[in-house]
Write an enzyme that holds these catalytic residues in place. Structure first.
Site, PDB file in Angstrom:
ATOM      1  N   HIS A 187       0.847  -0.949   0.118  1.00 35.57           N
ATOM      2  CA  HIS A 187      -0.130   0.524  -0.270  1.00 35.57           C
ATOM      3  C   HIS A 187       0.899   1.623  -0.105  1.00 35.57           C
ATOM      4  CE1 HIS A 187      -3.903  -1.694   1.222  1.00 35.57           C
ATOM      5  NE2 HIS A 187      -3.888  -1.286  -0.589  1.00 35.57           N
ATOM      6  N   GLU A 429       0.234  -4.393 -41.403  1.00 36.51           N
ATOM      7  CA  GLU A 429       1.897  -4.065 -41.359  1.00 36.51           C
ATOM      8  C   GLU A 429       2.926  -4.117 -42.714  1.00 36.51           C
ATOM      9  OE1 GLU A 429       3.487  -5.351 -37.866  1.00 36.51           O
ATOM     10  OE2 GLU A 429       2.525  -7.265 -38.108  1.00 36.51           O
ATOM     11  N   ASP A 453       6.786  -1.662 -39.367  1.00 30.89           N
ATOM     12  CA  ASP A 453       7.518  -2.452 -40.122  1.00 30.89           C
ATOM     13  C   ASP A 453       5.766  -2.016 -42.163  1.00 30.89           C
ATOM     14  OD1 ASP A 453       8.874  -4.384 -39.259  1.00 30.89           O
ATOM     15  OD2 ASP A 453       7.128  -4.995 -38.158  1.00 30.89           O
ATOM     16  N   CYS A 500      -0.297   1.602 -34.084  1.00 34.90           N
ATOM     17  CA  CYS A 500       0.178   1.348 -33.436  1.00 34.90           C
ATOM     18  C   CYS A 500       2.043   1.495 -33.170  1.00 34.90           C
ATOM     19  CB  CYS A 500      -0.386   0.182 -32.821  1.00 34.90           C
ATOM     20  SG  CYS A 500      -0.541  -0.721 -33.487  1.00 34.90           S
TER      21      CYS A 500
HETATM   22  C1  PEP Z   1       4.865  -2.032 -36.495  1.00 32.63           C
HETATM   23  O1  PEP Z   1       5.290  -2.595 -37.019  1.00 32.63           O
HETATM   24  O2  PEP Z   1       4.687  -0.781 -36.689  1.00 32.63           O
HETATM   25  C2  PEP Z   1       4.205  -2.614 -34.733  1.00 32.63           C
HETATM   26  C3  PEP Z   1       3.534  -1.608 -34.231  1.00 32.63           C
HETATM   27  O3  PEP Z   1       4.884  -3.525 -34.088  1.00 32.63           O
HETATM   28  P1  PEP Z   1       6.280  -4.011 -33.713  1.00 32.63           P
HETATM   29  O4  PEP Z   1       6.948  -2.510 -32.931  1.00 32.63           O
HETATM   30  O5  PEP Z   1       5.971  -4.039 -32.491  1.00 32.63           O
HETATM   31  O6  PEP Z   1       6.819  -4.494 -34.576  1.00 32.63           O
HETATM   32 MG    MG Z   2       5.787  -5.123 -36.483  1.00 34.29          MG
END
Ligand code: PEP
Ligand code: MG
Length: 539
Positions: A187, A429, A453, A500
């Site tokens: 805590h 990707e 990627d 992402c």
């Molecule tokens: C990407 O390829 O943009 C991705 C988010 O995956 P990683 O960077 O883990 O390959």
């Molecule tokens: Mg990737």
């Protein structure tokens, strides 16, 4: 310069003089009392006084850091009212004629050992709480107080700090703290996180190496304490501290505010994480959810395959930690730059084009099944979404779905609970995935563009090669065309699309992404608030 290593519980950097805190040991020497009834009365009164103090501390915690922290003191009050605990003390006084201090001390030791022996890390950490409430009762019995008094801004160093001592501290004079003992789940650690106090716990014996007034820099993120830091270290860490303070200011200005442009366009801003503990960092940066949990780190951190149970616990931790927000768990993305010796992958001339990610999962389904079972089991504890990496064809999605359905059937047959309609998405990707995104969109619930990627495969540019800088064009029109195509196809099929990869956090592209109708941007936790600010500044 001496460097101490412990476990960081809050990422901040703090610098200043150290004050060593050694609480007065409570007197709990056992002795026989002649009037057990009077001793029972002393115990009852001390318990009542402790309850009053806890209620007051709860109010202080509420004012300083909100309901969550105050709730700790509700827990303490409940623990102090626990019939088993109270009865144990009373029995020791009644049957063994033990003095109240020793009866409380022995009861604390017994209950603390019971908690410590439990499997669950959260319950283990409650061991410190039972000791804390007992110390308070003993202090009430002996008229002592347990809070260190601070007269100037310091970094506090203690063997351990109780949650109540932590709340009682004058925060305007507490720069941070380190403890020899403690755990990141205690805590006290939770309090430090909630109040944003840089802290490192579990440093091990170190108080004897420190002296009052010595200069310290505590780096919460690294769990390190630099004693008498040299000039270079000081400069580096103070720059980090400034950056953090800027982030804290953003947090104060933007926390809880929507990601909305002046004209009313909104976008979700989620966090990318690689380890379960980072869910707390995501939340602290006001992430709307987790847009990418790179599950392969659970494998990379190990010497052998993580078991289903280990993985289940990790996914559950993220899902419960995110308190009902969405968590996109990407299935194993091993291979290429993320190598794991125990997978025994053959040496490849072009590993980025080789057996990686979904290709491993489909050729070694036993590995994939274990992971899917763990994710599905954890899906009963929050809002999980599944995401497949490195997709290039509809057939791969269908093959993965077949394995997913088989695992779902197994769990159903065994009556193991899991979320029945877990959304399934894919990463865009590869150029192939973007170009057939119209077809792919009919087979999945969402897309997330992995620009790292996608850049590598579109521009034929090895992301690991440090000598390609001049050819690295993250805003290359080919890349943006592929993202636009995937967005158009996603929306035509009625599914959402996020980004992402690193490009999601690029402020120069935010406007363009919003114009494409990108629904979600998932970025490093520290990039969330700057991105929110960028969105809110757009027309
Ligand atoms: C990407 O390829 O943009 C991705 C988010 O995956 P990683 O960077 O883990 O390959
Ligand atoms: Mg990737």
């Amino acid at each position: 310069m001496l460097i101490l290593q412990g476990k960081g519980v809050w990422d901040g950097v703090a610098a200043g003089p150290v004050k060593i805190y050694r609480p007065r040991a409570a007197v709990t020497v056992p002795h026989t009392v002649t009037d057990p009834a009077a001793e029972q009365k002393r115990f009852t009164e001390a318990r009542r006084q402790a309850q009053t103090e806890l209620a007051a501390l709860g109010k202080k915690a509420l004012a300083e850091s909100g309901e969550k922290t105050a709730a700790l003191f509700d827990v303490h009050q409940l623990m102090l009212d626990d019939p088993d605990y109270v009865e144990n003390v009373k029995n020791l006084i009644a049957q063994e004629h033990l003095n109240a201090e020793a009866a409380v001390d022995q009861t604390a030791a017994k209950f603390a050992a019971l908690f410590a022996a439990m499997d669950d890390a959260y319950m283990q950490a409650r061991s410190a709480d039972v000791q804390d409430i007992s110390r308070r009762v003993i202090a009430c019995l002996s008229g002592a107080t347990d809070a260190p008094a601070l007269t100037e801004p310091v970094l506090l160093a203690a063997h351990d700090l109780t949650p109540s001592a932590t709340v009682a501290l004058d925060k305007s004079k507490l720069l941070g703290f380190l403890t020899e003992a403690g755990s990141p789940n205690s805590h006290t650690a939770i309090l430090a996180r909630t109040m944003g106090i840089p802290a490192v716990v579990a440093v091990g014996a170190c108080l004897d190496q420190l002296r009052d007034g010595q200069q310290l820099i505590l780096d919460g993120a690294a769990g390190k304490i630099y004693v008498d830091p040299d000039a270079a270290t000081r400069q580096k860490l103070l720059a980090k501290q400034q950056q953090e303070q800027k982030q804290q200011k953003l947090l104060a200005d933007l926390k809880g505010k929507p990601n909305v442009t002046h004209s009313g366009r909104t976008v979700k801003i989620y966090a990318n994480i690689g380890r379960p503990e980072e869910a707390a960092v995501a939340l602290a940066n006001d992430a709307g959810g987790i847009g990418l949990f790179r599950s392969e780190f659970l494998y990379l951190d190990k010497e052998t395959f993580p078991t289903e149970e280990e993985q289940f616990q990790a996914y559950k931790k993220v899902l419960t930690g995110m308190q009902g927000r969405e968590v996109v768990i990407r299935t194993l993305d091993i291979g290429a730059d993320k190598q794991c010796a125990y997978f025994n992958l053959e040496h490849e001339a072009n590993p980025a084009l080789g057996l990686r990610a979904i290709r491993i999962c489909l050729t070694r389904p036993e590995i994939f099944k274990t992971q899917l079972r763990a994710i599905l089991r954890a899906s009963a504890f929050g809002k999980a979404l599944l995401m497949l990496p490195m997709i290039t064809s509809v057939e791969e999605v269908e093959a993965a779905k077949k394995i997913l359905h088989a695992v779902q059937a197994e769990l159903s047959a065994a009556q193991i609970p899991f979320a029945k309609n877990i959304p399934l998405g894919i990463m865009i990707e590869t150029p192939a995935a973007a170009l057939i995104s119209d077809e792919l969109a009919r087979h999945v619930d969402f897309f997330s563009v992995g620009t790292n990627d996608l850049t590598q495969y579109t521009l034929a540019l090895d992301r690991q090669n440090p000598h390609l800088g001049q050819f690295f064009k993250p805003h290359h029109p080919a890349l943006l065309k592929l993202i636009a195509l995937a967005a158009k196809n996603a929306h035509a099929a009625g599914i959402w699309i996020g980004i992402c990869g690193e490009l999601g956090a690029d402020p120069a592209l935010t406007q363009q992404f919003l114009e494409l109708g990108i629904d979600e941007l998932s970025v490093a936790p520290a990039a969330i608030l700057p991105l929110r600010q960028q969105v809110r500044n757009l027309a």
